[in-house]
Design an enzyme around this catalytic site. Structure first.
Site, PDB file in Angstrom:
ATOM      1  N   ARG A   1     -19.920-107.794 -89.997  1.00 14.66           N
ATOM      2  CA  ARG A   1     -19.874-107.049 -88.667  1.00 14.66           C
ATOM      3  C   ARG A   1     -20.642-108.088 -87.729  1.00 14.66           C
ATOM      4  O   ARG A   1     -20.015-108.298 -86.570  1.00 14.66           O
ATOM      5  CB  ARG A   1     -20.776-105.827 -88.564  1.00 14.66           C
TER       6      ARG A   1
ATOM      7  N   ASP B   1     -11.842 -94.729 -89.098  1.00 14.05           N
ATOM      8  CA  ASP B   1     -12.684 -93.805 -88.276  1.00 14.05           C
ATOM      9  C   ASP B   1     -11.962 -92.580 -87.954  1.00 14.05           C
ATOM     10  O   ASP B   1     -10.692 -92.746 -87.860  1.00 14.05           O
ATOM     11  CB  ASP B   1     -13.348 -94.254 -86.800  1.00 14.05           C
TER      12      ASP B   1
ATOM     13  N   ARG C   1     -19.058 -92.112 -96.412  1.00 14.74           N
ATOM     14  CA  ARG C   1     -19.565 -93.458 -95.623  1.00 14.74           C
ATOM     15  C   ARG C   1     -20.119 -94.507 -96.810  1.00 14.74           C
ATOM     16  O   ARG C   1     -21.121 -95.381 -96.369  1.00 14.74           O
ATOM     17  CB  ARG C   1     -20.785 -93.134 -94.623  1.00 14.74           C
TER      18      ARG C   1
ATOM     19  N   ARG D   1     -22.969 -99.888 -92.861  1.00 13.38           N
ATOM     20  CA  ARG D   1     -24.167-100.736 -92.466  1.00 13.38           C
ATOM     21  C   ARG D   1     -25.303-100.813 -93.388  1.00 13.38           C
ATOM     22  O   ARG D   1     -26.069-101.930 -93.492  1.00 13.38           O
ATOM     23  CB  ARG D   1     -24.604-100.014 -91.113  1.00 13.38           C
TER      24      ARG D   1
ATOM     25  N   TYR E   1     -15.000 -85.076 -79.399  1.00 11.74           N
ATOM     26  CA  TYR E   1     -15.090 -86.295 -78.832  1.00 11.74           C
ATOM     27  C   TYR E   1     -14.469 -86.533 -77.610  1.00 11.74           C
ATOM     28  O   TYR E   1     -14.808 -87.169 -76.501  1.00 11.74           O
ATOM     29  CB  TYR E   1     -14.940 -87.453 -79.867  1.00 11.74           C
TER      30      TYR E   1
HETATM   31  O1  CP3 Z   1     -16.626 -93.111 -95.890  1.00 16.97           O
HETATM   32  C1  CP3 Z   1     -16.201 -94.530 -95.503  1.00 16.97           C
HETATM   33  O2  CP3 Z   1     -16.864 -95.377 -96.003  1.00 16.97           O
HETATM   34  C2  CP3 Z   1     -15.354 -94.619 -94.383  1.00 16.97           C
HETATM   35  C3  CP3 Z   1     -15.924 -95.007 -93.240  1.00 16.97           C
HETATM   36  C4  CP3 Z   1     -16.045 -93.872 -92.029  1.00 16.97           C
HETATM   37  C5  CP3 Z   1     -16.344 -94.181 -90.627  1.00 16.97           C
HETATM   38  N1  CP3 Z   1     -16.333 -93.249 -89.851  1.00 16.97           N
HETATM   39  C6  CP3 Z   1     -16.669 -95.778 -90.371  1.00 16.97           C
HETATM   40  C7  CP3 Z   1     -17.613 -95.958 -89.330  1.00 16.97           C
HETATM   41  C8  CP3 Z   1     -15.961 -92.475 -92.136  1.00 16.97           C
HETATM   42  C9  CP3 Z   1     -15.398 -91.779 -92.994  1.00 16.97           C
HETATM   43  C10 CP3 Z   1     -15.991 -92.396 -90.474  1.00 16.97           C
HETATM   44  C11 CP3 Z   1     -15.631 -90.695 -90.123  1.00 16.97           C
HETATM   45  C12 CP3 Z   1     -16.363 -90.447 -88.722  1.00 16.97           C
HETATM   46  N2  CP3 Z   1     -16.595 -91.109 -87.602  1.00 16.97           N
HETATM   47  C13 CP3 Z   1     -17.046 -89.007 -88.863  1.00 16.97           C
HETATM   48  C14 CP3 Z   1     -16.857 -88.017 -89.720  1.00 16.97           C
HETATM   49  C15 CP3 Z   1     -17.874 -88.092 -90.749  1.00 16.97           C
HETATM   50  C16 CP3 Z   1     -19.183 -87.826 -90.229  1.00 16.97           C
HETATM   51  O3  CP3 Z   1     -20.148 -88.582 -90.299  1.00 16.97           O
HETATM   52  O4  CP3 Z   1     -19.536 -86.587 -89.930  1.00 16.97           O
HETATM   53  C17 CP3 Z   1     -17.618 -89.002 -87.291  1.00 16.97           C
HETATM   54  C18 CP3 Z   1     -18.194 -87.660 -86.701  1.00 16.97           C
HETATM   55  C19 CP3 Z   1     -17.133 -90.118 -86.792  1.00 16.97           C
HETATM   56  C20 CP3 Z   1     -17.392 -90.699 -85.243  1.00 16.97           C
HETATM   57  C21 CP3 Z   1     -18.320 -91.817 -85.283  1.00 16.97           C
HETATM   58  N3  CP3 Z   1     -17.876 -93.228 -85.537  1.00 16.97           N
HETATM   59  C22 CP3 Z   1     -19.745 -91.804 -85.356  1.00 16.97           C
HETATM   60  C23 CP3 Z   1     -20.846 -90.646 -85.101  1.00 16.97           C
HETATM   61  C24 CP3 Z   1     -19.966 -93.120 -85.494  1.00 16.97           C
HETATM   62  C25 CP3 Z   1     -21.130 -93.658 -85.605  1.00 16.97           C
HETATM   63  C26 CP3 Z   1     -22.002 -94.487 -84.238  1.00 16.97           C
HETATM   64  C27 CP3 Z   1     -23.167 -95.081 -84.814  1.00 16.97           C
HETATM   65  O5  CP3 Z   1     -23.309 -96.272 -84.235  1.00 16.97           O
HETATM   66  O6  CP3 Z   1     -24.041 -94.699 -85.377  1.00 16.97           O
HETATM   67  C28 CP3 Z   1     -18.766 -93.937 -85.736  1.00 16.97           C
HETATM   68  C29 CP3 Z   1     -18.775 -95.296 -85.841  1.00 16.97           C
HETATM   69  C30 CP3 Z   1     -18.707 -95.871 -87.206  1.00 16.97           C
HETATM   70  N4  CP3 Z   1     -17.611 -95.264 -88.045  1.00 16.97           N
HETATM   71  C31 CP3 Z   1     -19.436 -96.464 -87.941  1.00 16.97           C
HETATM   72  C32 CP3 Z   1     -18.948 -96.587 -89.376  1.00 16.97           C
HETATM   73  C33 CP3 Z   1     -19.299 -97.604 -90.488  1.00 16.97           C
HETATM   74  C34 CP3 Z   1     -20.653 -97.290 -87.409  1.00 16.97           C
HETATM   75  C35 CP3 Z   1     -20.431 -98.298 -86.672  1.00 16.97           C
HETATM   76  C36 CP3 Z   1     -20.479 -99.682 -87.141  1.00 16.97           C
HETATM   77  O7  CP3 Z   1     -20.656 -99.983 -88.464  1.00 16.97           O
HETATM   78  O8  CP3 Z   1     -20.559-100.752 -86.486  1.00 16.97           O
END
Ligand code: CP3
Length: 360
Positions: free
Chosen positions: A42, A79, A29, A33, A156
Site C-alpha cells: 500500500r 470492494d 477481509r 491492513r 453509500y
Molecule cells: O475480504 C477480503 O479480503 C476482500 C476485501 C474487501 C474489501 N472491502 C477491501 C477493502 C471486502 C470484502 C470489502 C467489502 C466492503 N467494503 C464492505 C462489506 C464488508 C464489511 O466490512 O461490512 C463495505 C461496507 C465496504 C466499504 C468500505 N471500503 C469500507 C467501510 C472501507 C474501510 C474504510 C477504512 O479506511 O477503514 C473500505 C475500504 C477498504 N476496502 C479497505 C480494504 C482492505 C481499507 C482501505 C485500505 O486498505 O487502504
C-alpha cells in the site's frame, strides 16, 4: 492425472450438506491492513482503486493471505463499491475517512441517469483477477467473489460516505420512498448482472454483503432491504442455480429470521446471536458461517481456541463454514490470525466429540 483435477475444494463440500470435521475456514477481509506485506504494498501504491483495479496488484493482494495461511476460501481483493463507476457513480477511498461519493445520489433525475452495468466493459479486470486466482489455487481452495447488496450500496451512494445514523438515506426512505425504490431496483438489476459475471469469470461462491441492513427496523428491512436481496438472488439462481450464495449483515439479531427469506444458501452470522440460536432460527436447510467476534483475535490463544470450539460445537457438523462475525480489524496481530487458521486445520475428531449432528 489421478483425481486431483476433479477434486472439489473443501469449502464447497460444506455447501453440499456433507459431514465435515473440521469445518472449512476463511476470514472476511483476510487480505488487508493487518498484514505487513499488504501495508508495504500500500505504501508503494497508495490509491485503493489502483490496488483493486490493477489485476496484477489485486491478484497479489488476494494471494497474500493464501500464501501465509492456506485458508479454504480465497476471496478476490476488491470492494463492494467497485461496480458503481460502471453505473455512473464514481467513488474514491480516502485514507482514514473511507469511501467518498461526490456528488451523492439524491434526486430522481440523478437516479434516472444511472446506467445498467455492463461488466465486460467497465470491469474487465475482474475476469483476469478471478481466472488467475482459480488457476493459482486450483482445487486447494474455493475462489469467492462478492458484491454489496442494494440497500448497503444505496446507503453509500445516497449518504456519500460512511454514516453513523444513515439519516440521509432514511429521510429519503421515509419521505420520498419512490425515488429510493427506483434506485434500489436499478442497483439490484446491475448487481445481479455482476454476480452472474463473477461466476462466469470463475467465482465458485459469491457472498452478498448487506452490511448496513441491520440499521433498519424489521418493518423497514422488509420494505427496503429484503426485497432487493431477493431480486438479486432470484435473477442469479435463474441462470446459475448451482453456485452457492452467502448473505452477511452486521448487527442482524433483530432481523435474523428474515435473512433466510432472501433465498441464499448460507447465512453469515455476526456475534449478536448465539450460534446454537442461529441454527434453531434458520432451520435445517440453510448453512451457517461466521459468528466469532473479530475482537476475539485480540485475546490470548487459549481464549481464541475456546471461542472457536464453542462456535464449531454449536454449529454442528454439516453446512458450517468457520469465519469471523465481521471483517478482520486493521490492528489484529498476524500471529493470532495464523493461530486461528492452524488451530482450525488441526482440529480432529477428538476435539469435536459430542458435537451435535445437524441436517440429518
Ligand atoms: O475480504 C477480503 O479480503 C476482500 C476485501 C474487501 C474489501 N472491502 C477491501 C477493502 C471486502 C470484502 C470489502 C467489502 C466492503 N467494503 C464492505 C462489506 C464488508 C464489511 O466490512 O461490512 C463495505 C461496507 C465496504 C466499504 C468500505 N471500503 C469500507 C467501510 C472501507 C474501510 C474504510 C477504512 O479506511 O477503514 C473500505 C475500504 C477498504 N476496502 C479497505 C480494504 C482492505 C481499507 C482501505 C485500505 O486498505 O487502504
Amino acid at each position: 492425472m489421478i483425481g486431483s483435477a476433479t477434486k472439489i475444494p473443501y469449502l464447497l463440500r460444506a455447501t453440499r450438506n456433507e459431514i465435515l470435521e473440521p469445518p472449512p475456514v476463511w476470514m472476511m477481509r483476510q487480505a488487508g491492513r493487518y498484514m505487513k506485506v499488504y501495508r508495504d504494498l500500500r505504501d508503494k501504491y497508495p490509491s485503493f482503486r489502483e490496488r483493486s483495479e490493477n489485476p496484477q496488484l489485486a491478484i497479489e493482494i488476494s494471494l497474500q493471505p493464501w500464501r501465509a495461511f492456506k485458508p479454504d476460501g480465497v476471496i478476490m481483493f476488491s470492494d463492494i463499491l467497485t461496480p458503481l463507476p460502471g453505473m455512473g457513480i464514481p467513488f474514491e477511498i480516502v485514507e482514514s475517512k473511507g469511501p467518498v461519493i461526490d456528488p451523492p445520489i439524491r434526486t430522481s433525475q440523478q437516479v434516472e441517469q444511472l446506467q445498467p452495468l455492463e461488466p465486460e466493459e467497465s470491469l474487465p479486470f475482474i475476469r483476469q483477477i478471478l481466472q488467475t486466482l482459480r488457476s493459482e489455487v486450483g482445487d486447494q481452495a474455493a475462489v469467492l467473489g462478492f458484491v454489496g447488496s442494494p440497500w448497503t450500496l444505496a446507503a453509500y451512494a445516497v449518504e456519500g460516505k460512511t454514516s453513523k445514523s444513515y439519516s440521509v438515506i432514511k429521510s429519503m426512505a421515509f419521505s420520498q420512498p419512490l425515488i429510493l425504490h427506483q434506485l434500489l431496483g436499478k442497483i439490484a438489476d446491475s448487481i445481479a448482472t455482476y454476480v452472474r459475471y463473477q461466476i462466469d469469470c470463475g467465482a465458485q461462491v459469491v457472498q452478498l454483503f448487506d452490511s448496513w441492513a441491520g440499521q433498519l427496523s424489521p418493518q423497514d428491512y422488509r420494505t427496503f432491504a429484503l426485497p432487493y436481496q431477493q431480486r438479486v438472488v432470484q435473477q442469479v439462481k435463474e441462470t446459475h442455480p448451482d453456485t452457492p450464495l452467502i448473505l452477511y449483515i452486521s448487527g442482524s439479531a433483530g432481523i435474523f429470521d428474515m435473512m433466510a427469506e432472501s433465498g441464499v444458501d448460507i447465512v453469515s452470522v455476526d456475534w449478536t446471536i448465539d450460534m446454537a440460536d442461529a441454527r434453531r432460527r434458520l432451520g435445517p436447510d440453510i448453512g451457517v458461517q461466521g459468528n466469532i467476534d473479530p475482537c476475539v483475535l485480540f485475546g490470548s490463544q487459549e481464549f481464541i481456541r475456546q471461542r472457536m470450539l464453542d462456535t464449531i460445537h454449536k454449529a454442528g457438523n454439516r453446512g458450517h463454514i468457520l469465519n469471523l462475525g465481521h471483517g478482520l480489524l486493521p490492528n489484529t496481530p498476524e500471529e493470532n490470525v495464523r493461530y486461528f487458521f492452524e488451530t482450525a486445520k488441526n482440529l480432529t475428531r477428538s476435539h469435536l466429540v459430542n458435537r451435535p449432528s445437524t441436517r440429518l
